[in-house]
Design a protein around this motif. Structure first.
Motif, PDB file in Angstrom:
ATOM      1  N   SER A  36       0.838  -1.217   0.000  1.00 19.53           N
ATOM      2  CA  SER A  36       0.000   0.000   0.000  1.00 19.53           C
ATOM      3  C   SER A  36       0.866   1.257   0.000  1.00 19.53           C
ATOM      4  CB  SER A  36      -0.965   0.000   1.180  1.00 19.53           C
ATOM      5  OG  SER A  36      -0.277   0.007   2.403  1.00 19.53           O
ATOM      6  N   TYR A  40       0.784   5.136  -2.190  1.00 19.37           N
ATOM      7  CA  TYR A  40       1.013   6.520  -1.731  1.00 19.37           C
ATOM      8  C   TYR A  40       2.178   7.126  -2.504  1.00 19.37           C
ATOM      9  CZ  TYR A  40      -2.267   5.815   2.050  1.00 19.37           C
ATOM     10  OH  TYR A  40      -3.415   5.583   2.755  1.00 19.37           O
ATOM     11  N   ARG A  41       3.201   6.314  -2.739  1.00 21.87           N
ATOM     12  CA  ARG A  41       4.375   6.795  -3.474  1.00 21.87           C
ATOM     13  C   ARG A  41       4.004   7.108  -4.936  1.00 21.87           C
ATOM     14  NH1 ARG A  41       9.411   5.986  -1.140  1.00 21.87           N
ATOM     15  NH2 ARG A  41       9.262   5.208   0.989  1.00 21.87           N
ATOM     16  N   ARG A  92      10.888   4.496  -5.159  1.00 24.42           N
ATOM     17  CA  ARG A  92      11.782   4.387  -3.994  1.00 24.42           C
ATOM     18  C   ARG A  92      12.781   5.547  -3.942  1.00 24.42           C
ATOM     19  NH1 ARG A  92       9.795   1.683  -0.165  1.00 24.42           N
ATOM     20  NH2 ARG A  92       8.041   0.775  -1.199  1.00 24.42           N
ATOM     21  N   SER A 101       5.043  11.747   2.776  1.00 23.58           N
ATOM     22  CA  SER A 101       4.307  11.847   4.054  1.00 23.58           C
ATOM     23  C   SER A 101       3.188  12.881   3.951  1.00 23.58           C
ATOM     24  CB  SER A 101       5.237  12.254   5.197  1.00 23.58           C
ATOM     25  OG  SER A 101       6.136  11.240   5.471  1.00 23.58           O
ATOM     26  N   ARG A 110      -5.981   8.888   1.041  1.00 20.35           N
ATOM     27  CA  ARG A 110      -6.131   7.673   1.859  1.00 20.35           C
ATOM     28  C   ARG A 110      -7.348   6.864   1.386  1.00 20.35           C
ATOM     29  NH1 ARG A 110      -2.200   7.632   5.214  1.00 20.35           N
ATOM     30  NH2 ARG A 110      -2.842   5.609   5.984  1.00 20.35           N
ATOM     31  N   ARG A 131       0.564   0.691   6.928  1.00 19.78           N
ATOM     32  CA  ARG A 131       0.563   1.244   8.293  1.00 19.78           C
ATOM     33  C   ARG A 131      -0.749   0.958   9.012  1.00 19.78           C
ATOM     34  NH1 ARG A 131       4.693   2.474   6.039  1.00 19.78           N
ATOM     35  NH2 ARG A 131       6.162   4.101   6.612  1.00 19.78           N
ATOM     36  N   ASP A 132      -1.840   0.875   8.217  1.00 23.82           N
ATOM     37  CA  ASP A 132      -3.178   0.796   8.823  1.00 23.82           C
ATOM     38  C   ASP A 132      -4.014  -0.287   8.156  1.00 23.82           C
ATOM     39  OD1 ASP A 132      -3.300   2.008   6.364  1.00 23.82           O
ATOM     40  OD2 ASP A 132      -4.640   3.623   6.982  1.00 23.82           O
ATOM     41  N   MET A 133      -3.343  -1.297   7.584  1.00 22.57           N
ATOM     42  CA  MET A 133      -4.087  -2.326   6.853  1.00 22.57           C
ATOM     43  C   MET A 133      -4.944  -3.168   7.806  1.00 22.57           C
ATOM     44  SD  MET A 133      -3.592  -1.873   3.699  1.00 22.57           S
ATOM     45  CE  MET A 133      -3.362  -0.120   3.867  1.00 22.57           C
ATOM     46  N   ARG A 182      10.907  10.394  10.271  1.00 21.50           N
ATOM     47  CA  ARG A 182       9.821   9.858   9.428  1.00 21.50           C
ATOM     48  C   ARG A 182       8.778   9.157  10.279  1.00 21.50           C
ATOM     49  NH1 ARG A 182      10.829   6.113   4.575  1.00 21.50           N
ATOM     50  NH2 ARG A 182       8.572   6.215   4.513  1.00 21.50           N
ATOM     51  N   ASP A 186       4.769   9.997  10.320  1.00 24.83           N
ATOM     52  CA  ASP A 186       3.767   8.991   9.939  1.00 24.83           C
ATOM     53  C   ASP A 186       3.004   8.432  11.146  1.00 24.83           C
ATOM     54  OD1 ASP A 186       4.553   9.181   7.296  1.00 24.83           O
ATOM     55  OD2 ASP A 186       6.021   7.568   7.453  1.00 24.83           O
ATOM     56  N   GLN A 189      -0.744   7.708  11.276  1.00 24.59           N
ATOM     57  CA  GLN A 189      -1.237   6.666  10.367  1.00 24.59           C
ATOM     58  C   GLN A 189      -0.830   5.254  10.806  1.00 24.59           C
ATOM     59  OE1 GLN A 189      -1.603   9.973   9.110  1.00 24.59           O
ATOM     60  NE2 GLN A 189       0.001   9.692   7.639  1.00 24.59           N
TER      61      GLN A 189
HETATM   62  O1   DC Z   1       6.092   2.016   3.607  1.00 23.04           O
HETATM   63  P1   DC Z   1       6.523   3.179   2.702  1.00 23.04           P
HETATM   64  O2   DC Z   1       7.792   3.845   3.153  1.00 23.04           O
HETATM   65  O3   DC Z   1       6.588   2.808   1.260  1.00 23.04           O
HETATM   66  O4   DC Z   1       5.349   4.253   2.835  1.00 23.04           O
HETATM   67  C1   DC Z   1       5.354   5.445   2.102  1.00 23.04           C
HETATM   68  C2   DC Z   1       4.529   6.514   2.814  1.00 23.04           C
HETATM   69  O5   DC Z   1       3.162   6.174   2.810  1.00 23.04           O
HETATM   70  C3   DC Z   1       4.909   6.801   4.260  1.00 23.04           C
HETATM   71  O6   DC Z   1       4.873   8.210   4.445  1.00 23.04           O
HETATM   72  C4   DC Z   1       3.820   6.173   5.072  1.00 23.04           C
HETATM   73  C5   DC Z   1       2.644   6.189   4.145  1.00 23.04           C
HETATM   74  N1   DC Z   1       1.746   5.051   4.298  1.00 23.04           N
HETATM   75  C6   DC Z   1       0.583   5.245   4.993  1.00 23.04           C
HETATM   76  O7   DC Z   1       0.343   6.349   5.493  1.00 23.04           O
HETATM   77  N2   DC Z   1      -0.314   4.217   5.100  1.00 23.04           N
HETATM   78  C7   DC Z   1      -0.057   3.026   4.544  1.00 23.04           C
HETATM   79  N3   DC Z   1      -0.940   2.047   4.656  1.00 23.04           N
HETATM   80  C8   DC Z   1       1.155   2.808   3.843  1.00 23.04           C
HETATM   81  C9   DC Z   1       2.045   3.853   3.740  1.00 23.04           C
END
Ligand code: DC
Length: 237
Positions: A36, A40-41, A92, A101, A110, A131-133, A182, A186, A189
């Motif tokens: 996920s 966002y990226r 990346r 972020s 979101r 982060r919130d799956m 970071r 974050d 979230q």
């Molecule tokens: O895991 P990552 O570094 O690829 O995540 C990229 C950004 O997305 C990071 O700022 C956190 C955010 N993110 C989020 O808020 N919720 C998620 N489910 C996954 C990533």
């Protein structure tokens, strides 16, 4: 109950090894992997193509840009494409990492990411990381794991991956500082579900992490099989 696909949700902070672990677990158990964070990226990369001046970005513009991103199955994973183009390397990169972020804090982004991930789970058994799956997106996920690791160790692993050699302490210290910042950005979230299984990977190899999660998935799915067999037998006759 209608058949639903199995969801394995792996959450945790930056550089906790979620994505590579999730990818590996998915291969082991024959599920598809969804990252996920990559969505966002990708939304961030799509917006950066329009404007690199973050201070002018509006939520509306970023969500418009996100509409150019499609999440498509590829091998044992899903990849985000921007206007049909594969952008894995760009996602990346430093530029995207610097801005993501802010984008991930936007409500409409979101909602957009969550819809894409739920769509992927409609037709596939998935291992999804983020982060919130296990909380906002799949509160009823079959297995929930929350991965943590000491920040110094997370920084060291990230540098080994980036540099292809063992980093010295000064490099690790600098990277640890960036990671902790970071984490703070974050933090809202990143939520551990009450029913998530916490795995501290500081002293585990990646193989050991993967084995633990595979064992958890097998234990839970076998238990569900047994329960439904019992349910089936309990009818009249
Ligand atoms: O895991 P990552 O570094 O690829 O995540 C990229 C950004 O997305 C990071 O700022 C956190 C955010 N993110 C989020 O808020 N919720 C998620 N489910 C996954 C990533």
């Amino acid at each position: 109950m209608a058949h639903r696909h199995v969801v394995v949700a792996i959450d945790g902070p930056a550089a906790s090894g979620k994505s590579s672990t999730a990818q590996w677990v998915a291969q082991r158990i024959g599920f598809r992997h969804v990252d996920s964070g990559a969505l966002y990226r990708a939304a961030t990369a799509a917006q950066l193509r329009r404007s690199t001046n973050e201070s002018n970005w509006t939520e509306e513009q970023v969500c418009e840009a996100a509409r150019h991103v499609k999440l498509l199955p590829r091998g044992t994973s899903f990849s985000p494409l921007i206007d049909g183009e594969n952008v894995d390397d760009e996602l990346r990169g430093l530029e995207v990492t610097r801005h993501v972020s802010r984008v991930a804090a936007m409500e409409c982004v979101r909602a957009w990411v969550n819809d894409r991930v739920r769509e992927a789970a409609r037709d596939n058994d998935i291992v999804v990381d983020g982060r919130d799956m296990g909380t906002a997106v799949f509160p009823d996920a079959t297995v929930k794991v929350f991965l943590v690791a000491d920040p110094w160790e997370r920084a060291r692993r990230r540098l080994v991956q980036q540099l292809g050699r063992s980093p010295v302490d000064e490099e690790i210290a600098e990277e640890t500082g960036r990671l902790v910042q970071r984490d703070a950005r974050d933090a809202t979230q990143t939520v551990q579900a009450k029913d998530a299984i916490l795995i501290d990977t500081t002293f585990l190899t990646q193989e050991e992490q993967v084995e633990r999660i595979v064992a958890l998935v097998r234990a839970v799915t076998q238990r569900e099989d047994t329960t439904s067999a019992v349910d089936d037998d309990s009818g009249p006759g």
